[in-house]
Structures are given as structure tokens and as C-alpha cells.
Design a protein around this motif. Structure first.
Motif, short mmCIF file in Angstrom:
data_model
loop_
_atom_site.label_atom_id
_atom_site.label_comp_id
_atom_site.label_asym_id
_atom_site.label_seq_id
_atom_site.Cartn_x
_atom_site.Cartn_y
_atom_site.Cartn_z
N UNK A 23 -30.98 0.84 16.09
CA UNK A 23 -31.05 1.30 14.70
C UNK A 23 -32.52 1.51 14.31
N UNK A 24 -33.34 0.54 14.58
CA UNK A 24 -34.76 0.63 14.24
C UNK A 24 -35.40 1.82 14.94
N UNK A 25 -35.15 1.96 16.23
CA UNK A 25 -35.75 3.05 16.99
C UNK A 25 -35.32 4.41 16.44
N UNK A 26 -34.04 4.55 16.08
CA UNK A 26 -33.57 5.83 15.56
C UNK A 26 -34.25 6.18 14.24
N UNK A 27 -34.50 5.18 13.41
CA UNK A 27 -35.18 5.42 12.13
C UNK A 27 -36.65 5.76 12.33
N UNK A 28 -37.31 5.01 13.19
CA UNK A 28 -38.73 5.25 13.44
C UNK A 28 -38.93 6.63 14.08
N UNK A 29 -38.00 7.05 14.92
CA UNK A 29 -38.09 8.39 15.52
C UNK A 29 -38.04 9.46 14.42
N UNK A 58 -29.37 -9.61 10.33
CA UNK A 58 -28.46 -9.41 9.22
C UNK A 58 -29.18 -8.61 8.15
N UNK A 59 -28.57 -7.52 7.74
CA UNK A 59 -29.16 -6.70 6.70
C UNK A 59 -28.26 -6.65 5.49
N UNK A 60 -28.86 -6.41 4.35
CA UNK A 60 -28.10 -6.26 3.12
C UNK A 60 -28.42 -4.89 2.56
N UNK A 61 -27.40 -4.04 2.55
CA UNK A 61 -27.58 -2.64 2.21
C UNK A 61 -26.63 -2.24 1.09
N UNK A 62 -27.04 -1.22 0.31
CA UNK A 62 -26.13 -0.63 -0.66
C UNK A 62 -25.16 0.28 0.09
N UNK A 63 -24.13 0.69 -0.61
CA UNK A 63 -23.13 1.57 -0.02
C UNK A 63 -23.77 2.87 0.49
N UNK A 64 -24.59 3.50 -0.33
CA UNK A 64 -25.21 4.77 0.09
C UNK A 64 -26.19 4.56 1.24
N UNK A 65 -26.87 3.42 1.29
CA UNK A 65 -27.76 3.14 2.42
C UNK A 65 -26.96 2.99 3.71
N UNK A 66 -25.80 2.34 3.63
CA UNK A 66 -24.95 2.21 4.81
C UNK A 66 -24.47 3.57 5.29
N UNK A 68 -25.94 6.49 4.80
CA UNK A 68 -27.09 7.22 5.34
C UNK A 68 -27.46 6.69 6.72
N UNK A 69 -27.47 5.39 6.87
CA UNK A 69 -27.81 4.76 8.14
C UNK A 69 -26.81 5.17 9.22
N UNK A 70 -25.54 5.17 8.91
CA UNK A 70 -24.52 5.57 9.86
C UNK A 70 -24.71 7.04 10.28
N UNK A 71 -25.01 7.90 9.32
CA UNK A 71 -25.23 9.32 9.61
C UNK A 71 -26.46 9.52 10.49
#
Length: 105
Positions: A23-29, A58-66, A68-71
């Protein structure tokens, strides 16, 4: 008719160390791509990077963040240049994210 999820409510997501790394790598890319194009990364993307970096499995995310992260993670895994070692952990991270999203709908 269901009500939309609150954007102040946070949802807990637990990822393995390997899932978190993908997850981290995909975001940093994505951040690197924006910088390579001489554009500023979207603030939503930077917020996700900060959230992932600030948590320990463990992360705490809002619905829209989840969502976006999945996409973003799905897009990363669909790329031809994505290392095969990232696919398994990326898919299981998506399953976890989507599972949390489904319980909120």
C-alpha cells in the motif's frame, strides 16, 4: 434509502506488514509520478501517505479515503511493471479495504 457514511467517522483497517508495504509503495509511486511530471501531488494522496506512514499495521480512515485507497491500489496492481511479489499482498489488502467498506454501506 441509506444515508451516506459520515466523513468524520473513522474505520479501522488492519494490514499485515507486507500488505502495508505494498500500500505504501503504491502511494509513494503516485507521488513520485506527480513530481516527475513537475506537478504537485494531490493533497488527498499526501494525506493517505501520511496516514499509512503514521500507523503501525492499523490505520483509521474515512469512508472516502478507503475508497480512494482501494482504487489507487487496484490501479497499481493492474500495471504491467508491478512486481509479481506485490500482487498477492496487494490483493489481500484490497480485500481488507473492501471488506471494511462493505460493512459501512
Amino acid at each position: 434509502m441509506s444515508t451516506p457514511p459520515s466523513e468524520t467517522e473513522r474505520h479501522e483497517v488492519t494490514l499485515s506488514r507486507e500488505e502495508e508495504w505494498v500500500v505504501h509503495h503504491s502511494l509513494v509511486a503516485r507521488v513520485d509520478e506527480a513530481l516527475d511530471e513537475d506537478t504537485s501531488p494531490p493533497s488527498q494522496l499526501l494525506t493517505l501517505v501520511e496516514l499509512v506512514e503514521s500507523n503501525d499495521n492499523t490505520g483509521r480512515f474515512t469512508h472516502s479515503q478507503l475508497q480512494r485507497l482501494s482504487t489507487l491500489l487496484t490501479d497499481y496492481l493492474d500495471r504491467e511493471e508491478t512486481p509479481s511479489r506485490d500482487i498477492e499482498f496487494g490483493r489481500s489488502a484490497i480485500d481488507e479495504l473492501d471488506g471494511v467498506l462493505e460493512t459501512q454501506e
